[in-house]
Design an enzyme around this catalytic site. Structure first.
Site, PDB file in Angstrom:
ATOM      1  N   THR A  21       1.477  -1.449   0.321  1.00  0.00           N
ATOM      2  CA  THR A  21       0.307  -0.155   0.176  1.00  0.00           C
ATOM      3  C   THR A  21       0.922   1.266  -0.274  1.00  0.00           C
ATOM      4  OG1 THR A  21      -0.031  -0.169   2.728  1.00  0.00           O
ATOM      5  CG2 THR A  21      -1.168  -1.314   1.247  1.00  0.00           C
TER       6      THR A  21
ATOM      7  N   GLY B 162      -0.594  -5.706   8.604  1.00  0.00           N
ATOM      8  CA  GLY B 162      -0.206  -4.228   9.170  1.00  0.00           C
ATOM      9  C   GLY B 162      -1.493  -4.696  10.580  1.00  0.00           C
TER      10      GLY B 162
ATOM     11  N   ASP C 251      -4.711  -2.963  13.320  1.00  0.00           N
ATOM     12  CA  ASP C 251      -6.373  -2.993  13.146  1.00  0.00           C
ATOM     13  C   ASP C 251      -6.771  -1.498  12.083  1.00  0.00           C
ATOM     14  OD1 ASP C 251      -6.388  -4.390  15.476  1.00  0.00           O
ATOM     15  OD2 ASP C 251      -6.251  -3.475  16.737  1.00  0.00           O
TER      16      ASP C 251
ATOM     17  N   GLY D 223       0.702  -4.270  14.001  1.00  0.00           N
ATOM     18  CA  GLY D 223       0.234  -2.910  14.120  1.00  0.00           C
ATOM     19  C   GLY D 223       0.873  -2.566  15.081  1.00  0.00           C
TER      20      GLY D 223
ATOM     21  N   THR E 253      -1.656  -1.926  18.753  1.00  0.00           N
ATOM     22  CA  THR E 253      -2.394  -2.789  18.840  1.00  0.00           C
ATOM     23  C   THR E 253      -2.500  -4.105  18.668  1.00  0.00           C
ATOM     24  OG1 THR E 253      -4.202  -1.350  18.801  1.00  0.00           O
ATOM     25  CG2 THR E 253      -3.722  -0.974  20.179  1.00  0.00           C
TER      26      THR E 253
ATOM     27  N   ASP F 190     -12.151   2.098  15.480  1.00  0.00           N
ATOM     28  CA  ASP F 190     -10.776   1.079  15.444  1.00  0.00           C
ATOM     29  C   ASP F 190      -9.573   1.668  14.728  1.00  0.00           C
ATOM     30  OD1 ASP F 190     -12.681  -0.508  15.771  1.00  0.00           O
ATOM     31  OD2 ASP F 190     -13.296  -1.122  12.705  1.00  0.00           O
ATOM     32  N   GLY F 191      -9.674   2.643  15.350  1.00  0.00           N
ATOM     33  CA  GLY F 191      -8.432   3.758  15.254  1.00  0.00           C
ATOM     34  C   GLY F 191      -7.647   5.087  13.544  1.00  0.00           C
TER      35      GLY F 191
END
Length: 553
Positions: A189, A214, A216, A258, A260, A509-510
């Site tokens: 990406t 990756g 979340d 990631g 978390t 979700d971030g």
């Protein structure tokens, strides 16, 4: 006993079930330099040392990755040679490779709690025809597992978390996919929502699954891309919050890399990349609840872990100013917002209709083979005939935070999550309302949540509800125009009208949702992911996990 693949009792059950009618092949092989009797059935492969009557190990074929031809090196032999300096003969060992007929079995092993690894073992035999027969037989059985993916599209996020996703994929994941003979198309990406845009415009029918490497946030891109693409393909009107959504045919997978990794922790109990990759290669499947988030008649986003307003929303918004700090920006921003702890006026309308036996205060944990999740789709379908205005409640007040946990939201810092009794696929979400309180009280709540030193829901300023849907509005019950909502008219009248006041943002979700007025609806097991739930946990929490009165009011 060397590294059992499943529990001892399960091994014995598999071993005892190996009646002559179930046996495919039986022969003697050399394993680790010792003679063993090996038995292959349609479901497992078992071996035991000769001249004994107890099996040594039993591996389910559902957890075998591959059987391939292998080579076994003989013991060191000796040769003599003339030392040119001393003009005399000396003896020293030199390994001589001897090509013995053998096959190499690759399978899943469980060395630690929740964590898997790939284990390989050689089975040697003097007759190459016997070896060839065993390899062919094992491969034929494995080919019959139609749930295993053959072709995947993998998105690698080089920017998320500690920026180790490319390294994780190349060193830990790609070799496993190659071993399992999975064809992979890798896309690195380049910008935010790159994965979502790709999924909306790519021919997906040639793939068996979509995977990301990756955190979340990256998984959220996959989730939103796949669900929006599926609804577009089936012509579903997503502007109506009560529309029944179509389920994607492809499974989703996440290789954790990631900050978390809540999705990985909630579905597998660990953020180990190898464990996640092995779940994908075996073709494990688990139904996952998804929340659709609307503002009026506009679909904003899909969510499957944490949706939080107030403290966590403020923390995420503040962290955007410190992206240069990497993952530590969340700690710094959280500390700053704690020092200036704010509360926000608002009102919440929610509908409590959880499946029978499901409660946010339950001591039972959601794990592999969870009965509540297994029965949830039928229970939800039966409840769909209930009138829309049944089960609604309204709560008004000032809140430090409004947290919505569709799963436990477990992570490295809160191993049991903010709602330990949450289920992965029960068609409900846990709504946690933390009312206005002092910093000391809020610290007590956070410590109880992170350390599980007591039950955080025993605190008198913390309320939890297991809901099917809810609506949130900022403001107080004073003169102003009412916002549109999707709850029944009777509930809208009870909620009354609100006036504009200071508001926070939502942490989804971030990702930031700046519009505070939203409606949320849970869709039972809307997507399937490559996982099987958390293994090896008790069906109920211990008394130490939820002891009454440990946390003071």
């Amino acid at each position: 006993m060397a590294g059992l693949v499943v529990g001892a009792s399960e091994n014995e059950m598999l071993y005892q079930q190996q009646t002559p009618a179930h046996v495919v092949l039986r022969d003697s092989f050399d394993i680790r330099g010792k003679a063993h009797r090996v038995c292959l059935t349609r479901t497992s492969i078992t071996w035991e040392q000769e001249n004994t009557h107890k099996f040594e190990e039993c591996v389910p074929l559902s957890e075998v990755i591959l059987a391939e031809p292998g080579e076994v090196q003989s013991r060191s032999c000796f040769r003599s040679l003339v030392c040119s300096k001393w003009k005399k003969k000396t003896l020293f060992p030199e390994p001589q490779p001897l090509h013995i007929n053998a096959f190499k079995l690759h399978f899943v092993d469980r060395p630690r709690k929740h964590r898997w690894k790939l284990r390989s073992l050689y089975f040697s035999h003097s007759d190459h025809n016997v070896v060839r027969l065993w390899i062919t037989s094992i491969r034929d059985i494995i080919k019959g597992f139609q749930h295993r993916p053959r072709r995947l599209i993998v998105f690698v996020n080089p920017f998320g978390g500690k920026k180790k996703a490319p390294h994780i994929y190349e060193r830990k994941v790609r070799p496993l996919f190659e071993l399992a003979q999975i064809e992979v198309e890798v896309i690195t990406t380049e910008r935010a929502n790159h994965a979502t845009e790709t999924l909306l415009n790519t021919d997906l029918y040639k793939y068996d699954g979509v995977v990301c490497v990756g955190g979340d946030g990256m998984f959220s891109e996959l989730l939103n891309g796949m669900l929006r693409r599926t609804q577009n393909d089936f012509g579903v009107d997503t502007t109506d919050p009560r529309t029944k959504l179509c389920r994607p045919k492809l499974r989703l997978g996440v290789i954790p890399g990631g900050s978390t990794d809540a999705v990985a922790y909630c579905t597998s109990g660990t953020n180990d990349p190898v464990t996640a990759a092995l779940h994908i290669t075996l073709g494990d499947s688990l139904g996952l609840d998804v929340c659709s988030i609307h503002q009026g008649n506009e679909l904003i986003q899909f969510s499957t872990t944490l949706l939080a307003y107030g403290y966590f929303g403020d923390t995420l918004l503040e962290s955007e100013k410190h992206r240069w700090m990497g993952p530590k920006r969340y700690d710094w921003s959280g500390f700053k917002k704690f020092l200036t702890l704010k509360s926000y006026e608002g009102e919440v309308a929610f509908r409590c209709m959880p499946p029978s036996g499901s409660s946010p205060l339950d001591t039972r944990r959601c794990c592999t083979g969870c009965r509540i999740c297994a029965n949830a789709p039928n229970a939800i379908e039966e409840q769909s005939t209930t009138a829309d205005d049944v089960g609604w409640q309204v709560v008004r007040g000032k809140f430090v935070c409004v947290n919505n946990a569709t799963t436990t939201c477990a992570c490295a810092r809160a191993k049991k999550g903010i709602s330990p009794a949450a289920h992965i696929g029960d068609g409900c979400t846990d709504l946690i309302l933390v009312e206005k309180c002092s910093r000391l009280k809020y610290l007590r709540y956070m410590l109880a949540t992170a350390m599980q030193s007591g039950n955080p829901f025993n605190l008198n300023f913390v309320k939890i509800h297991r809901v099917r849907e809810f609506l949130f509005r900022p403001g107080s019950l004073e003169d102003s125009d009412c916002c549109e909502s999707d709850v029944p008219n009777s509930i809208q009248e009870e909620m009354g009208c609100t006036r504009s006041v200071r508001s926070s943002v939502w942490n989804c979700d971030g990702e930031i949702i700046s519009e505070p007025s939203i409606s949320v609806r849970v869709h039972c097991q809307l997507v399937s992911i490559f996982a099987r739930g958390i293994e090896g946990i008790p069906s109920s929490l211990s008394q130490d996990d939820f002891q009454n009165g440990v946390v003071g009011h």
